[in-house]
Design a protein around this motif. Structure first.
Motif, PDB file in Angstrom:
ATOM      1  N   MET A   1      21.524 -48.757 -29.164  1.00  0.00           N
ATOM      2  CA  MET A   1      22.518 -49.298 -30.570  1.00  0.00           C
ATOM      3  C   MET A   1      21.785 -48.237 -31.564  1.00  0.00           C
ATOM      4  N   SER A   2      20.451 -47.633 -31.288  1.00  0.00           N
ATOM      5  CA  SER A   2      20.011 -46.544 -32.419  1.00  0.00           C
ATOM      6  C   SER A   2      20.986 -45.322 -32.339  1.00  0.00           C
ATOM      7  N   ARG A   3      21.276 -45.075 -30.897  1.00  0.00           N
ATOM      8  CA  ARG A   3      22.082 -43.802 -30.608  1.00  0.00           C
ATOM      9  C   ARG A   3      23.686 -44.139 -31.134  1.00  0.00           C
ATOM     10  N   ALA A   4      24.113 -45.333 -31.021  1.00  0.00           N
ATOM     11  CA  ALA A   4      25.464 -45.616 -31.518  1.00  0.00           C
ATOM     12  C   ALA A   4      25.562 -45.544 -33.242  1.00  0.00           C
ATOM     13  N   ARG A   5      24.474 -45.577 -33.728  1.00  0.00           N
ATOM     14  CA  ARG A   5      24.281 -45.509 -35.296  1.00  0.00           C
ATOM     15  C   ARG A   5      24.186 -43.975 -35.743  1.00  0.00           C
ATOM     16  N   GLN A   6      24.120 -43.131 -34.860  1.00  0.00           N
ATOM     17  CA  GLN A   6      23.909 -41.676 -35.261  1.00  0.00           C
ATOM     18  C   GLN A   6      25.360 -41.071 -35.577  1.00  0.00           C
ATOM     19  N   PRO A   7      25.371 -40.276 -36.547  1.00  0.00           N
ATOM     20  CA  PRO A   7      26.661 -39.379 -37.187  1.00  0.00           C
ATOM     21  C   PRO A   7      27.274 -38.889 -36.030  1.00  0.00           C
ATOM     22  N   PRO A   8      28.750 -38.824 -36.009  1.00  0.00           N
ATOM     23  CA  PRO A   8      29.388 -37.860 -35.245  1.00  0.00           C
ATOM     24  C   PRO A   8      28.953 -36.400 -35.300  1.00  0.00           C
ATOM     25  N   LEU A   9      28.985 -35.539 -34.058  1.00  0.00           N
ATOM     26  CA  LEU A   9      28.715 -34.422 -34.241  1.00  0.00           C
ATOM     27  C   LEU A   9      29.873 -33.546 -33.407  1.00  0.00           C
ATOM     28  N   VAL A  10      30.655 -32.649 -33.962  1.00  0.00           N
ATOM     29  CA  VAL A  10      31.477 -31.597 -33.074  1.00  0.00           C
ATOM     30  C   VAL A  10      30.841 -30.460 -32.674  1.00  0.00           C
ATOM     31  N   THR A  11      30.751 -30.315 -31.195  1.00  0.00           N
ATOM     32  CA  THR A  11      30.106 -29.195 -30.865  1.00  0.00           C
ATOM     33  C   THR A  11      31.139 -28.029 -30.440  1.00  0.00           C
ATOM     34  N   GLY A  12      32.137 -28.552 -29.953  1.00  0.00           N
ATOM     35  CA  GLY A  12      33.238 -27.602 -29.660  1.00  0.00           C
ATOM     36  C   GLY A  12      34.807 -27.864 -29.689  1.00  0.00           C
ATOM     37  N   ILE A  13      35.562 -26.846 -29.726  1.00  0.00           N
ATOM     38  CA  ILE A  13      37.072 -27.338 -29.924  1.00  0.00           C
ATOM     39  C   ILE A  13      37.667 -26.227 -28.864  1.00  0.00           C
ATOM     40  N   SER A  14      38.875 -26.610 -28.338  1.00  0.00           N
ATOM     41  CA  SER A  14      39.795 -25.818 -27.518  1.00  0.00           C
ATOM     42  C   SER A  14      41.166 -26.117 -28.044  1.00  0.00           C
ATOM     43  N   PRO A  15      42.068 -24.980 -28.135  1.00  0.00           N
ATOM     44  CA  PRO A  15      41.586 -23.626 -28.630  1.00  0.00           C
ATOM     45  C   PRO A  15      41.014 -23.604 -29.730  1.00  0.00           C
ATOM     46  N   LYS A  16      40.435 -22.462 -30.223  1.00  0.00           N
ATOM     47  CA  LYS A  16      39.611 -22.424 -31.490  1.00  0.00           C
ATOM     48  C   LYS A  16      40.584 -21.873 -32.728  1.00  0.00           C
ATOM     49  N   GLU A  17      41.830 -21.575 -32.189  1.00  0.00           N
ATOM     50  CA  GLU A  17      42.724 -21.031 -33.274  1.00  0.00           C
ATOM     51  C   GLU A  17      44.044 -21.577 -32.625  1.00  0.00           C
ATOM     52  N   GLY A  18      45.004 -21.516 -33.935  1.00  0.00           N
ATOM     53  CA  GLY A  18      46.187 -21.960 -33.341  1.00  0.00           C
ATOM     54  C   GLY A  18      47.025 -22.244 -34.663  1.00  0.00           C
ATOM     55  N   ALA A  19      48.531 -22.171 -34.261  1.00  0.00           N
ATOM     56  CA  ALA A  19      49.365 -22.624 -35.520  1.00  0.00           C
ATOM     57  C   ALA A  19      49.474 -23.986 -35.767  1.00  0.00           C
ATOM     58  N   ALA A  20      50.116 -24.554 -36.696  1.00  0.00           N
ATOM     59  CA  ALA A  20      50.325 -25.923 -37.203  1.00  0.00           C
ATOM     60  C   ALA A  20      50.859 -26.700 -35.836  1.00  0.00           C
ATOM     61  N   TRP A  21      50.477 -27.763 -35.949  1.00  0.00           N
ATOM     62  CA  TRP A  21      50.874 -28.813 -34.933  1.00  0.00           C
ATOM     63  C   TRP A  21      50.366 -28.314 -33.389  1.00  0.00           C
ATOM     64  N   THR A  22      49.513 -27.516 -33.243  1.00  0.00           N
ATOM     65  CA  THR A  22      48.801 -26.931 -32.039  1.00  0.00           C
ATOM     66  C   THR A  22      47.946 -28.145 -31.554  1.00  0.00           C
ATOM     67  N   LYS A  23      48.098 -28.580 -29.896  1.00  0.00           N
ATOM     68  CA  LYS A  23      47.313 -29.433 -29.543  1.00  0.00           C
ATOM     69  C   LYS A  23      45.904 -29.070 -29.128  1.00  0.00           C
ATOM     70  N   VAL A  24      44.972 -29.719 -29.619  1.00  0.00           N
ATOM     71  CA  VAL A  24      43.636 -29.356 -29.342  1.00  0.00           C
ATOM     72  C   VAL A  24      42.665 -30.375 -28.846  1.00  0.00           C
ATOM     73  N   THR A  25      41.606 -29.912 -28.196  1.00  0.00           N
ATOM     74  CA  THR A  25      40.644 -30.771 -27.650  1.00  0.00           C
ATOM     75  C   THR A  25      39.257 -30.800 -28.165  1.00  0.00           C
ATOM     76  N   ILE A  26      38.999 -31.603 -28.750  1.00  0.00           N
ATOM     77  CA  ILE A  26      37.672 -31.684 -29.511  1.00  0.00           C
ATOM     78  C   ILE A  26      36.491 -32.421 -28.759  1.00  0.00           C
ATOM     79  N   ARG A  27      35.312 -31.789 -28.439  1.00  0.00           N
ATOM     80  CA  ARG A  27      34.249 -32.191 -27.971  1.00  0.00           C
ATOM     81  C   ARG A  27      33.044 -32.356 -28.748  1.00  0.00           C
ATOM     82  N   GLY A  28      32.181 -33.173 -28.515  1.00  0.00           N
ATOM     83  CA  GLY A  28      30.892 -33.292 -29.220  1.00  0.00           C
ATOM     84  C   GLY A  28      30.069 -34.536 -28.608  1.00  0.00           C
TER      85      GLY A  28
END
Length: 922
Positions: free
Chosen positions: A1-28
């Motif tokens: 429960m203590s870990r669930a209350r921690q705020p979200p943290l984004v550590t990676g995104i793929s790809p790191k650049e792209g045009a509008a409406w590019t599909k990306v995967t967010i990890r964290g």
């Protein structure tokens, strides 16, 4: 429960650049406990929650939206952890335009290449999808204005897809700074592109040459078989079999692809419909948007949308567009009617009127909305003025609180005159007002103030509306010229006379209503029904008329400040002139009544100079009258001096003379009142602290008729010497003319009254004294021819002197100044009587002559201070009628007896000494 209350943290995104409406995967970490726990996701500031797909607590898949920022963080927000942070960033690439023949690995959205021009009747040429740089070298845009290029190359264009393409224009516009070497390189690139296009076509032909030959052979063989088999369509022929095969192939193809092609056609239709709806959603949503904006009062938005729709679809031939546009026109027509109704609804502010007129003008409403508004305002103001009069006549209004158009209490537009100020202008001539004076204000005064409030509150906005109509500012706040502005100015010039008549009608109505309330005799009989009806109201005093003049002047000044031409306001000036004259006459008449009532306030209390308070009260009353006339007689800008009018001057002089005569008549009436008419409380009082006062008057003493005569004589003397002169100065200071005539008539009248009263008093006091001499002389059968040697002055003479002393005391008690005048006349009467009596004696004995001479000399010496020429002559005649004294003994005896008489009556005769009768210095 203590870990669930921690705020979200984004550590990676793929790809790191792209045009509008590019599909990306967010990890964290802590990216949510489920899809419902994910409540926010933004990339580069753009909300991407709608496209987000929660995979696990460490993975989210979404599409990047068209964010404004080129680079930004990835922020995840969850219910359990709240707002998160990011250690990585995403770079948003701006898409490049892809040519129609360029290779692309993704589907190209054709909407990006639609030329969204407002002129929808022009088609979109495929050539508009041209390469951006046909020369293949770096662009160097010039700074030459487009207008200069059009003037230099008339009828030409810098667009290389245009039929009127000018290469020079294109080079100046796009490569004005390019070097010659770069231009040579550009020419080489053009040659290569042309060669490549030609070589590509030739290579395409060479590569497919064998195919062409095979196709040629196949066609030749088919042709031979057809010729040998015949061309008729008979059963079993090759042609028939071939047709059957082709039909079966077509049916098989239809069977295989009918569903697919149907779905494709339906999808194309749907896509086209969606594209049309998307492209023209402005038009399709416009009727609903118009209705909503009208309800919110956003008329500017409605008008802008309507102008845009009219320019885009006003001349459309597309049925669906025509249908929607017709609905738009219906809504706009309803808006025109609504705005016109609001424009003609009263009351309304000038700002709202201008706004509605501008809206109707932008909506191309029929007629002239501005003029319609002016007509409605004119009619409404006239009705307000008439209703104001009707309310007061019917008695619906009580008190003086002015009501606004909505019925709420509001302060007067003029600013109410204070009660103190009104009294200072002459209100003190009347009984002081109680604290509830506001509720006792005459109806006419309330009416004029309310009517002036209506005019000052409405006419300025009416005039400003007309000025805006004349100069065109109704349609252009900046004053810039436009067709609508010029049209407005033209209409205003044509209707200038009509508007002038409106202003004249309103000012005439104002003047007529005020005349009906204050000067009904100046109105024609036909207009009294609409403007009169005040016969049963209270008659106004000069103070209230002064307040009304102040109100009307304020109204005139307020209208003059609007720069309304003076000829339109002349009727108000004429009204002011008549009101000022009326106020002058009413004030003089009311002052006459006030002066009449002053006699009732006579308390017969005299001061050190023998004057009662009556002359002072009269002077104060006149001064207050002149002060109250100060404002009505004041000459404002554009006004004339009412006292320069001959008729007014004569009337004012006559009334002023009448006031003086009324006061003098009041004095005469006071002198003729009987003792019973005098209030017992009105006793003569003297200043007991003065050593010069006669001490015999006791408290509770009522004035006799003779004492009243003396008091009034003293007052008359004061009026002549002081009061009338002071009033003459006040008349001149206040600009009243005819001062000499007023003073002359007043002095003559008071002198005549003085003579009459003096004669009456002398008659009452001198006749009894003179009449008592003869009986006193011959008392005891006295005979001048047979009498004893004189032993002193006989009693009759002493009684006569005592009576004269009594008169002296009576006069001295009232006024020292009257003593010489009265006593001289008394002594003259007594001397004349003694002369007559001596001359009537036929003869004197020696003792009789000595006795007569003794008494004549004793009387003469006792009243020597009051002898005049007539009395001296009488004594001389009397002594001459006596025999002369020849004996020294007789003369000695005469002197001894005279000294004895003077010694014995020294106390009584002291009052006759000159030091006692010297008048007081004033």
């Amino acid at each position: 429960m203590s870990r669930a209350r921690q705020p979200p943290l984004v550590t990676g995104i793929s790809p790191k650049e792209g045009a509008a409406w590019t599909k990306v995967t967010i990890r964290g970490e802590n990216l949510g406990t489920g899809p419902a726990d994910l409540i926010g996701l933004s990339i580069c500031g753009h909300n991407c929650l709608l496209t987000a797909e929660w995979m696990s607590a460490s993975k989210i898949v979404c599409r990047v939206g068209p964010a404004k920022d080129d680079k930004g963080e990835i922020i995840v927000t969850t219910k359990s952890g709240g707002l998160g942070t990011s250690t990585v960033s995403f770079k948003l690439l701006r898409p490049e335009r892809i040519g129609i023949l360029d290779q692309s690995a993704v589907w190209v959205d054709e909407m990006n290449y639609y030329d969204m021009r407002t002129d929808r009747n022009k088609g979109i040429s495929p050539l508009s999808l041209r390469p951006s740089n046909p020369l293949g070298i770096e662009l160097d845009k010039g700074k030459i204005p487009q207008k200069d290029m059009e003037l230099t190359f008339p009828g030409m264009s810098g667009d290389f897809t245009s039929e009127n393409f000018s290469a020079t224009w294109y080079l100046i516009e796009n490569h004005s700074g390019s070097s010659f070497e770069q231009l040579k390189m550009a020419a080489s690139n053009l040659k290569k592109q042309a060669t490549k296009k030609n070589e590509g076509s030739l290579a395409y032909v060479k590569g497919g040459l064998s195919t062409f030959f095979e196709a040629q052979d196949a066609l030749a063989a088919i042709h031979q078989r057809l010729e040998s088999d015949g061309t008729e369509r008979v059963e079993g022929s090759m042609t028939q079999r071939l047709e059957n095969i082709l039909n079966r192939a077509s049916d098989t193809a239809d069977t295989l692809f009918q569903e697919v092609l149907g779905r494709k056609d339906k999808a194309d239709s749907t896509r086209n419909a969606l594209n049309v709806l998307q492209r023209f959603k402005f038009l399709f949503n416009l009727p609903l948007n118009i209705e909503r904006n009208i309800q919110k009062g956003d008329y500017d938005v409605v008008i802008n949308d309507y102008e845009k729709a009219k320019s885009l679809f006003g001349n459309t031939e597309v049925p669906v567009f025509k249908k929607v546009y017709a609905e738009v026109e219906t809504r706009i027509e309803a808006l025109r009617e609504l705005l016109l109704d609001k424009l003609q609804t009263v009351p309304s502010t000038l700002h709202d009127q201008k706004r509605y007129i501008r809206y109707l003008s932008d909506l191309h409403a029929e007629g002239d909305p501005a003029w319609q508004c002016i007509l409605a305002q004119h009619k409404w103001i006239l009705n307000l003025m008439q209703n104001c009069r009707n309310e007061f006549i019917s008695g619906e209004r009580v008190g003086v609180g002015a009501l606004g158009p909505e019925g709420d209490a509001r302060p007067s537009a003029l600013g109410r005159l204070s009660h103190t100020a009104s009294l200072n202008r002459g209100g003190s001539l009347r009984t002081p007002r109680p604290s509830t004076w506001r509720f006792e204000t005459p109806q006419q005064v309330q009416f004029v103030e309310k009517l002036s409030d209506v005019v000052i509150g409405q006419l300025p906005n009416f005039w400003k509306l007309w000025i805006s109509y004349v100069n065109g500012s109704l349609f252009s706040e900046t004053g810039e010229k436009s067709g609508q502005v010029e049209k407005s100015k033209k209409n205003a010039r044509q209707r200038q006379n009509d508007f002038k008549k409106m202003i004249e009608e309103m000012t005439n109505q104002l003047v007529k209503l005020i005349r009906g309330a204050l000067l009904p005799t100046t109105l024609p009989q036909a207009e009294l029904g609409l403007c009169g009806g005040w016969e049963n109201k209270t008659e106004l005093t000069g103070a209230w008329l002064t307040q009304i003049i102040h109100t009307v002047r304020a109204c005139h000044e307020a209208l003059s400040a609007l720069e309304i031409p003076n000829d339109l306001l002349q009727v108000i000036q004429d009204l002011l002139l008549e009101l000022r004259v009326h106020c002058l006459m009413v004030t003089l008449l009311h002052t006459t009544d006030d002066v009449k009532r002053l006699a009732e306030k006579e308390d017969w209390v005299v001061d050190n100079e023998g004057i009662t308070s009556l002359p002072s009260q009269f002077e104060q009353c006149m001064v207050q009258m002149l002060q109250s006339l100060k404002e009505p007689l004041e000459i404002k800008s554009g006004e004339i001096n009412v006292l320069q009018l001959d008729q007014v001057q004569d009337q004012a002089t006559e009334l002023s003379v009448s006031i003086m005569k009324v006061f003098i008549n009041s004095l005469e009436q006071l002198s003729t009142k009987t003792d019973g008419d005098i209030n017992a409380a009105h006793n003569i009082s003297v200043d007991l602290s003065s050593p010069d006062r006669f001490p015999g008057v006791q408290e509770g003493f009522s004035p006799t008729s003779e004492q009243r005569l003396l008091i009034i004589l003293s007052n008359c003397h004061h009026l002549e010497k002081r009061t009338f002169l002071n009033l003459a100065d006040h008349f001149e200071k206040n600009g009243l003319t005819g001062t000499e005539k007023i003073t002359r008539v007043s002095v003559d009248a008071v002198r005549q009254l003085d003579r009459n009263l003096f004669e009456a008093y002398i008659e009452r006091r001198a006749d009894p004294i003179a009449g008592s001499l003869e009986p006193g002389i011959y008392a005891g059968y006295f005979d001048w021819r047979d009498c004893q040697t004189p032993t002193g002055v006989r009693n009759y003479l002493k009684e006569a002197l005592v009576n004269i002393i009594t008169v002296h005391a009576e006069v001295f008690t009232v006024s020292k100044d009257l003593v010489p005048r009265v006593l001289s006349k008394i002594v003259e009467s007594v001397a004349d009587e003694m002369c007559r009596l001596m001359q009537c004696v036929s003869s004197f004995s020696k003792n009789g002559a000595l006795q007569a001479r003794l008494e004549l000399c004793a009387l003469r010496d006792a009243v020597a201070a009051f002898l005049n020429a007539e009395s001296n002559a009488s004594f001389k005649l009397a002594l001459d009628a006596l025999p002369q004294l020849h004996s020294g003994a007789d003369k000695k005896l005469l002197e001894e007896l005279l000294n004895k008489f003077k010694s014995s009556m020294q106390l009584q005769l002291t009052c006759f000494q000159p030091s006692c009768v010297q008048p007081l210095k004033r």
